[in-house]
Write a protein that holds these residues in place. Structure first.
Motif, PDB file in Angstrom:
ATOM      1  N   ARG A   1       0.805  -1.153  -0.012  1.00 18.62           N
ATOM      2  CA  ARG A   1      -0.007   0.137  -0.029  1.00 18.62           C
ATOM      3  C   ARG A   1       0.942   1.131  -0.240  1.00 18.62           C
ATOM      4  O   ARG A   1       0.303   2.083  -0.813  1.00 18.62           O
TER       5      ARG A   1
ATOM      6  N   LEU B   1      -4.763 -14.795   6.854  1.00 16.50           N
ATOM      7  CA  LEU B   1      -5.981 -14.051   7.126  1.00 16.50           C
ATOM      8  C   LEU B   1      -6.695 -14.454   8.067  1.00 16.50           C
ATOM      9  O   LEU B   1      -7.477 -13.938   8.984  1.00 16.50           O
TER      10      LEU B   1
ATOM     11  N   TRP C   1     -12.981 -19.280  -0.828  1.00 16.33           N
ATOM     12  CA  TRP C   1     -13.139 -17.938  -0.226  1.00 16.33           C
ATOM     13  C   TRP C   1     -14.165 -17.114  -0.308  1.00 16.33           C
ATOM     14  O   TRP C   1     -15.136 -17.511  -1.143  1.00 16.33           O
TER      15      TRP C   1
ATOM     16  N   GLN D   1     -15.189 -11.099   0.396  1.00 18.82           N
ATOM     17  CA  GLN D   1     -14.471 -10.163   0.948  1.00 18.82           C
ATOM     18  C   GLN D   1     -13.075 -10.680   1.358  1.00 18.82           C
ATOM     19  O   GLN D   1     -12.200 -10.258   1.206  1.00 18.82           O
ATOM     20  N   GLU D   2     -12.842 -12.044   1.469  1.00 21.58           N
ATOM     21  CA  GLU D   2     -11.442 -12.560   1.597  1.00 21.58           C
ATOM     22  C   GLU D   2     -10.815 -12.482   0.189  1.00 21.58           C
ATOM     23  O   GLU D   2      -9.508 -12.416   0.187  1.00 21.58           O
ATOM     24  N   LYS D   3     -11.519 -12.610  -0.736  1.00 20.66           N
ATOM     25  CA  LYS D   3     -10.810 -12.512  -2.207  1.00 20.66           C
ATOM     26  C   LYS D   3     -10.227 -11.044  -2.394  1.00 20.66           C
ATOM     27  O   LYS D   3      -9.028 -11.133  -2.836  1.00 20.66           O
ATOM     28  N   ALA D   4     -11.009 -10.271  -2.032  1.00 22.99           N
ATOM     29  CA  ALA D   4     -10.557  -8.945  -2.199  1.00 22.99           C
ATOM     30  C   ALA D   4      -9.300  -8.498  -1.355  1.00 22.99           C
ATOM     31  O   ALA D   4      -8.238  -8.155  -1.731  1.00 22.99           O
ATOM     32  N   GLN D   5      -9.198  -9.295  -0.023  1.00 27.33           N
ATOM     33  CA  GLN D   5      -8.194  -9.012   0.764  1.00 27.33           C
ATOM     34  C   GLN D   5      -6.758  -9.730   0.504  1.00 27.33           C
ATOM     35  O   GLN D   5      -5.830  -9.020   0.326  1.00 27.33           O
ATOM     36  N   VAL D   6      -7.063 -10.759   0.087  1.00 29.04           N
ATOM     37  CA  VAL D   6      -5.927 -11.648  -0.742  1.00 29.04           C
ATOM     38  C   VAL D   6      -5.291 -11.068  -1.873  1.00 29.04           C
ATOM     39  O   VAL D   6      -4.283 -10.873  -1.981  1.00 29.04           O
TER      40      VAL D   6
ATOM     41  N   ASP E   1      -5.415  -7.840  -2.526  1.00 29.84           N
ATOM     42  CA  ASP E   1      -5.019  -6.600  -2.153  1.00 29.84           C
ATOM     43  C   ASP E   1      -3.538  -6.973  -1.379  1.00 29.84           C
ATOM     44  O   ASP E   1      -2.477  -6.146  -1.721  1.00 29.84           O
ATOM     45  N   PHE E   2      -3.374  -8.033  -0.807  1.00 24.44           N
ATOM     46  CA  PHE E   2      -2.158  -8.367  -0.192  1.00 24.44           C
ATOM     47  C   PHE E   2      -1.210  -8.961  -1.380  1.00 24.44           C
ATOM     48  O   PHE E   2       0.116  -8.346  -1.096  1.00 24.44           O
TER      49      PHE E   2
ATOM     50  N   SER F   1      -1.013  -7.610  -4.401  1.00 22.03           N
ATOM     51  CA  SER F   1      -1.407  -6.591  -5.649  1.00 22.03           C
ATOM     52  C   SER F   1      -0.133  -6.322  -6.373  1.00 22.03           C
ATOM     53  O   SER F   1      -0.367  -6.185  -7.377  1.00 22.03           O
TER      54      SER F   1
END
Length: 329
Positions: free
Chosen positions: A194, A248, A266, A269-274, A276-277, A279
């Motif tokens: 980030r 996570l 997943w 929400q978990e898909k988006a978090q993974v 992002d991790f 990216s």
């Protein structure tokens, strides 16, 4: 352009479920030997504690094992989590390693504990220790530097080995400190992408030349999944996606076989978090990997790349190294 940029590797000694620690560390050694043969610049081991699936807790011991079984490649820590250790002990350990393997040892330092809070307290009861990171980096520089004729506590071995110190970070704190001290800086893009742009800009803007560096030196850590085709790489990448998903969820971080689809494994929400991790993850066949690395180099002016390469199969993992060096050369 890539031919002039060193490629290095960051290793966590990942463990497949059902294997032993001994088998895992033997795989790590063979992996390092492959990197050595292919011409990678560095092989760094990352300190982690109390994480089933990662067996890289005794970092300095592993560095010695890998250095003893390779011939050319630089071996180091990516990093030693300084709040867990006495600065004198770190200086003695890395001074010993440098004395055994001259000109091949790096000391990367991190401020985080590399573990959860409870484990951090088991390693060091002083939960405020991270606040001392800047002064402890300075202390390490002194312990590893020439004797000034005054210090009563000396690192022997360690003194005057001048082991290169790197600062690792995923936030602005270490970027600023590396700039102030004129040290090389590594951004942890493999798990915390980030603040990359902000940290790099801060590091370059505030950099002060030192006896170590005349100008900024920036190394970027990236996850890579390299295969013969884009489709195969996407398939193999599901191993790291499953691993991040386990992280996570607070589950063990075993390396697991790739799957045809992550659907059903997943939530949205978990898909988006993974995603992002991961990216900054570089996934693809040779042409795609080369294009992506060239683009990043042009945009950020990276001096060196250090890659994580978390594939389930050892042969595929070794082949990924061949692909990386082929596109570089």
């Amino acid at each position: 352009m890539l031919s002039h940029i060193p490629f290095s590797l960051l290793e966590l000694a990942p463990m497949t479920k059902g294997s032993t620690v001994s088998e895992t560390l033997q795989k790590t050694t063979r992996y390092a030997q492959k990197a050595d043969q292919l011409g990678f610049n560095r092989f760094w081991l990352a300190e982690h504690h109390n994480m089933p699936g990662i067996v890289c807790a005794a970092t300095s011991i592993l560095i010695g094992q890998v250095a003893a079984n390779t011939t050319r490649i630089r071996i180091g820590s990516g990093g030693v989590m300084l709040p867990n250790h006495s600065t004198l002990v770190v200086a003695e350990q890395f001074g010993t390693l440098e004395s055994l393997y001259p000109g091949r040892i790096d000391l990367g330092l991190g401020r985080a504990p590399g573990s959860d809070q409870l484990t951090s307290q088991a390693l060091n009861a002083d939960i405020q220790r991270a606040d001392n990171f800047p002064s402890e980096v300075s202390e390490l520089q002194q312990l590893l530097g020439p004797y000034n004729g005054k210090r009563r506590v000396r690192a022997i071995p360690g003194e005057d080995t001048n082991v290169p110190i790197w600062l690792l970070g995923s936030s602005l704190f270490s970027a600023k400190l590396a700039a102030q001290k004129g040290l090389p800086y590594v951004f942890a893009g493999h798990f915390a992408p980030r603040l990359l742009q902000d940290a790099l800009a801060l590091y370059r803007r505030e950099f002060k030349p030192s006896n170590t560096l005349a100008k900024p030196y920036f190394m970027l850590a990236l996850p890579v999944v390299a295969a013969d085709t884009d489709e195969q790489a996407q398939y193999l990448s599901t191993t790291s996606k499953q691993r991040v998903l386990s992280l996570l969820r607070g589950q063990p971080l075993w390396l697991v076989p790739p799957v045809e689809t992550m659907d059903g494994l997943w939530s949205e929400q978990e898909k988006a978090q993974v995603n992002d991790f991961l990216s900054l993850s570089i996934v693809g066949g040779p042409k795609s990997i080369k294009h992506k690395l060239k683009t990043i180099t042009e945009q950020l002016g990276v001096n060196e790349f250090i890659f994580t390469n978390d594939l389930y199969d050892s042969e595929a993992r070794h082949h990924a190294l061949e692909i990386l060096m082929d596109i570089k050369n």
